[in-house]
Design an enzyme around this catalytic site. Structure first.
Site, PDB file in Angstrom:
ATOM      1  N   HIS B  60       0.822  -1.207   0.000  1.00 46.60           N
ATOM      2  CA  HIS B  60       0.000   0.000   0.000  1.00 46.60           C
ATOM      3  C   HIS B  60       0.859   1.261   0.000  1.00 46.60           C
ATOM      4  O   HIS B  60       1.921   1.310   0.611  1.00 46.60           O
ATOM      5  CB  HIS B  60      -1.033  -0.003   1.128  1.00 46.60           C
ATOM      6  CG  HIS B  60      -0.495   0.079   2.524  1.00 46.60           C
ATOM      7  ND1 HIS B  60      -0.258   1.279   3.155  1.00 46.60           N
ATOM      8  CD2 HIS B  60      -0.179  -0.881   3.416  1.00 46.60           C
ATOM      9  CE1 HIS B  60       0.180   1.045   4.390  1.00 46.60           C
ATOM     10  NE2 HIS B  60       0.245  -0.259   4.568  1.00 46.60           N
ATOM     11  N   ASP B 166       5.922   2.049   6.669  1.00 47.41           N
ATOM     12  CA  ASP B 166       4.672   1.293   6.502  1.00 47.41           C
ATOM     13  C   ASP B 166       3.797   2.066   5.515  1.00 47.41           C
ATOM     14  O   ASP B 166       3.162   3.031   5.909  1.00 47.41           O
ATOM     15  CB  ASP B 166       3.998   1.146   7.873  1.00 47.41           C
ATOM     16  CG  ASP B 166       2.651   0.451   7.822  1.00 47.41           C
ATOM     17  OD1 ASP B 166       2.288  -0.066   6.757  1.00 47.41           O
ATOM     18  OD2 ASP B 166       1.953   0.455   8.844  1.00 47.41           O
ATOM     19  N   GLU B 196      -5.120   1.838   2.595  1.00 49.58           N
ATOM     20  CA  GLU B 196      -5.069   0.636   3.435  1.00 49.58           C
ATOM     21  C   GLU B 196      -5.277   1.013   4.891  1.00 49.58           C
ATOM     22  O   GLU B 196      -5.985   0.341   5.636  1.00 49.58           O
ATOM     23  CB  GLU B 196      -3.720  -0.077   3.255  1.00 49.58           C
ATOM     24  CG  GLU B 196      -3.644  -1.463   3.900  1.00 49.58           C
ATOM     25  CD  GLU B 196      -3.176  -1.458   5.352  1.00 49.58           C
ATOM     26  OE1 GLU B 196      -3.266  -2.515   6.007  1.00 49.58           O
ATOM     27  OE2 GLU B 196      -2.737  -0.397   5.869  1.00 49.58           O
ATOM     28  N   GLU B 197      -4.645   2.102   5.292  1.00 47.18           N
ATOM     29  CA  GLU B 197      -4.622   2.470   6.713  1.00 47.18           C
ATOM     30  C   GLU B 197      -6.002   2.870   7.235  1.00 47.18           C
ATOM     31  O   GLU B 197      -6.234   2.865   8.432  1.00 47.18           O
ATOM     32  CB  GLU B 197      -3.625   3.621   6.941  1.00 47.18           C
ATOM     33  CG  GLU B 197      -2.173   3.281   6.609  1.00 47.18           C
ATOM     34  CD  GLU B 197      -1.542   2.283   7.578  1.00 47.18           C
ATOM     35  OE1 GLU B 197      -2.225   1.809   8.499  1.00 47.18           O
ATOM     36  OE2 GLU B 197      -0.354   1.973   7.381  1.00 47.18           O
ATOM     37  N   HIS B 307       3.625   3.720  12.512  1.00 49.17           N
ATOM     38  CA  HIS B 307       2.521   4.633  12.842  1.00 49.17           C
ATOM     39  C   HIS B 307       2.995   5.742  13.782  1.00 49.17           C
ATOM     40  O   HIS B 307       2.298   6.134  14.716  1.00 49.17           O
ATOM     41  CB  HIS B 307       1.323   3.872  13.437  1.00 49.17           C
ATOM     42  CG  HIS B 307       0.637   3.001  12.427  1.00 49.17           C
ATOM     43  ND1 HIS B 307      -0.700   2.724  12.465  1.00 49.17           N
ATOM     44  CD2 HIS B 307       1.105   2.375  11.325  1.00 49.17           C
ATOM     45  CE1 HIS B 307      -1.015   1.937  11.435  1.00 49.17           C
ATOM     46  NE2 HIS B 307       0.075   1.718  10.737  1.00 49.17           N
TER      47      HIS B 307
END
Lengths: 341, 336
Positions: B60, B166, B196-197, B307
């Site tokens: 992603h 990420d 995606e997140e 994150h």
């Protein structure tokens, strides 16, 4: 032809968590193959069976094959295992029970709780979590444990089937009882007007995975999920819900994942009344069933759920009343003939 | 490896265009077909020698970040998280508001806080861009403007550090693989997905377009291998190689794919580890629920502090992940 209790015993005592459904799938197919026109296993592992009818209409009936369980996430230097849950498992249900792992030797594990002082043990027991429990398989070192079991090995409650009076108790009634209903239904179906598809779905307990795709190639006109629902007729049980053991199949109006199609619901109720089959209405304030998956497939399949009232769901001792199971088979048998009348 | 460049681009869920442009420009010449779909997913196809099966790879493009929700009377900005972002990790950090404005996330100074009672919540954080008043702020910022981290990439010994690993880590791996392979045995689809997140959204429409037989998600995953945590609570450990997942939230990985990934790594002598926690989901959960059901696997690069404005990755874990994914494509052994 096996009896309902025989089928329930075999299915509930077969160990198959979400994602590891092969063993139970083979058992189901063994029972069913003489009574269906064909079967296939789809890409995700859903078992799909059918009996062809003449009308061109298709009815999909679903029960999920998987059961909740645990999975090994860590093995420490002294051979103790750490686990996490597969599906909605409360760690408190693991205390005092055994775990049976799905590896070659079928390792048996005992669950223990951390606590370096009496006070800490008490606290850990009060707020029990998977981070505070371990599994002892009687290995004395990491090496010894690793010869027998690996990270990623799944396990289930070690429990067995019992039948006395009208009730049956076992692990995995959720939803092997639904699977048993489907098996008895296909046994009892003679020539059918409509095509009947049975779906034994995978990975319901981790989020309705199998049912999200099982109908994609079948393209049925309607879908009915068969699953367990809570029976709250025990002392001081959840006071907002009234489902009872022994009072007949429960017609689900809604739960947290879906609202049953009103036309289907009415038809199911009408069928029960017409044939004098006891039934009860159900609103479940939590939970969900595969019906939610079918409702969202393609352009939307009208779906509903028929539930078998069950006590102690997701424990090693789920209790059903055999009369409810038999009445569910009867109801569906008539429904399969009359659904589109 | 494109991790440095990719990580320094801002691409919060819903505004992945700069990441997409960067990737698209570099891989377009290598793909037999490439398109951007209506949701913004970038999909590139590399034709295989046999036309009968299709392997889907996915990473992603989006990263977590923030969005302006209110312009306050004093010229400060209130924000909400986009994706899973905790307010505790953004305090005192420099951010980019929109394309060019620098801001700082403020909180009550430490000496003015009442001991143990001040809770860091989104509602009491503000972004300070130096506007004199509301009017000046309104000229420069709108409600809905993205607020992103600005951390530059660096190499510290064996570690890479930077923001948005990420899943720019996965994007970079897919770019490395498409660059380094000849004709694969099966049609191989490289997908760079959006959002995606915020709930596996972009991936929901990818399978429909490419009808894959198997999907492998290349992710960046939490490590948690810090000294304060006991080892059995670690999800992965930096330096132990790519993490192979047997189960995560919403999906138990197809056992055949899981086992084949493990045996591919073992046979090729590529170090690997199991992902040791089952929390957190990936696009694999979405692919399994797409179409007729696409059996999926997950391989992740372990990463500390994901994150947050800064994450740390081990260079060998990156390299071995790229090697394993290349091997997956070249052997086609995960095709069922």
């Amino acid at each position: 032809m096996s009896s309902l209790t025989e089928i329930l015993k075999v299915l509930t005592e077969t160990n198959s968590t979400s994602g590891r459904e092969e063993a139970v799938r083979n058992k189901i197919l063994g029972f069913l193959s003489p009574y269906v026109d064909g079967h296939r296993v789809d890409r995700l592992g859903n078992l799909i069976v059918w009996k062809k009818g003449r009308s061109g209409k298709k009815i999909l009936l679903d029960a999920h094959m998987d059961e909740i369980g645990v999975v090994v996430t860590h093995i420490d230097d002294r051979g103790f295992l750490r686990i996490e849950m597969v599906g909605g498992m409360d760690p408190r249900n693991l205390l005092g029970s055994r775990i049976r792992f799905l590896n070659e030797e079928g390792t048996c594990g005992v669950v223990g709780v951390e606590g370096e002082t009496q006070e800490e043990l008490k606290q850990n027991l009060e707020k029990l979590s998977f981070d505070r429990i371990y599994v002892d398989i009687g290995a004395y070192s990491k090496e010894e444990a690793m010869k027998r079991i690996n990270i990623g090995t799944f396990g289930v409650y070690d429990s067995h089937f019992e039948n006395f009076g009208n009730v049956c108790i076992s692990k995995a009634m959720d939803d092997r009882v639904g699977c048993a209903v489907l098996i008895k239904l296909f046994e009892s179906l003679k020539e059918t007007e409509h095509s009947i598809y049975g779906v034994f779905s995978v990975q319901e307990e981790v989020g309705l995975v199998g049912a999200s795709v099982a109908a994609y190639e079948i393209d049925p006109d309607i879908a009915i999920a068969l699953d367990v629902t809570g029976a709250f007729d025990t002392p001081k049980a959840h006071k907002r819900m009234g489902m009872k053991l022994g009072a007949g199949p429960a017609m689900k109006v809604m739960d947290q994942a879906s609202i049953s199609d009103r036309r289907l619901l009415n038809k199911l109720v009408e069928t029960a009344e017409k044939h004098g089959i006891p039934y009860q209405m159900e609103v479940l304030v939590f939970g969900g069933t595969d019906a939610a998956g079918y409702q969202k497939t393609k352009s939307g399949i009208p779906s509903a759920t028929v539930s078998i009232p069950t006590r102690y769901i997701h424990t090693p001792h789920e209790m059903v009343d055999i009369r409810d199971v038999e009445n569910t088979v009867k109801l569906l048998n008539h429904f399969c003939q009359e659904a589109f009348d | 490896m494109y991790l440095k460049e990719l990580s320094e681009i801002s691409g919060i869920s819903g505004q992945e265009k700069d990441v997409r442009a960067y990737i698209s420009e570099r891989i377009a010449p290598l793909a037999d077909e490439i398109w951007t779909d209506p949701l913004g997913n970038l999909i590139a196809v590399k034709k295989g020698r046999k036309g009968d099966k299709r392997l889907l790879l996915a990473a992603h493009m989006d990263e977590v970040g923030m969005m302006v929700t209110r312009i306050n009377d004093d010229g400060t900005l209130s924000v909400m998280p986009v994706g899973g972002l905790r307010p505790e990790v953004v305090v005192g950090k420099q951010v980019m508001v929109g394309d060019a404005l620098i801001g700082v996330i403020g909180f009550k100074p430490i000496h003015l806080q009442k001991k143990d009672t001040e809770k860091i919540e989104w509602s009491n954080l503000r972004v300070y861009c130096g506007f004199a008043n509301k009017e000046e702020a309104k000229e420069n910022v709108k409600i809905g403007t993205y607020v992103s981290f600005v951390t530059k990439f660096s190499e510290n010994g064996v570690f890479f550090s930077g923001k948005a690993f990420d899943d720019r880590g996965g994007c970079s791996v897919l770019m490395d693989v498409i660059e380094s392979i000849d004709t694969p045995p099966f049609d191989t689809i490289f997908s760079f997905v959006v959002q995606e997140e915020t709930g596996l959204r972009g991936s929901a429409v990818v399978a429909e377009q490419v009808k894959p037989d198997v999907a492998i998600v290349v992710e960046t995953t939490t490590a948690g291998d810090v000294p304060e945590l006991e080892k059995y609570r670690w999800a992965t450990h930096l330096g132990d190689g790519p993490a192979i997942t047997f189960m995560h939230r919403g999906y138990v990985v197809d056992p055949r794919i899981f086992e084949r990934l493990v045996s591919l790594a073992q046979k090729a002598g590529i170090p690997f580890q199991y992902k040791m926690r089952t929390a957190g989901g990936t696009d694999a959960a979405r692919f399994a629920r797409s179409l007729y059901g696409v059996p999926s696997g997950v391989v992740s690069i372990p990463c500390r502090y994901i994150h947050s404005p800064l994450s740390v990755m081990h260079r060998d874990d990156y390299r071995y992940t790229a090697e394993l994914i290349k091997h997956v494509v070249e052997t086609g052994e995960v095709i069922l």
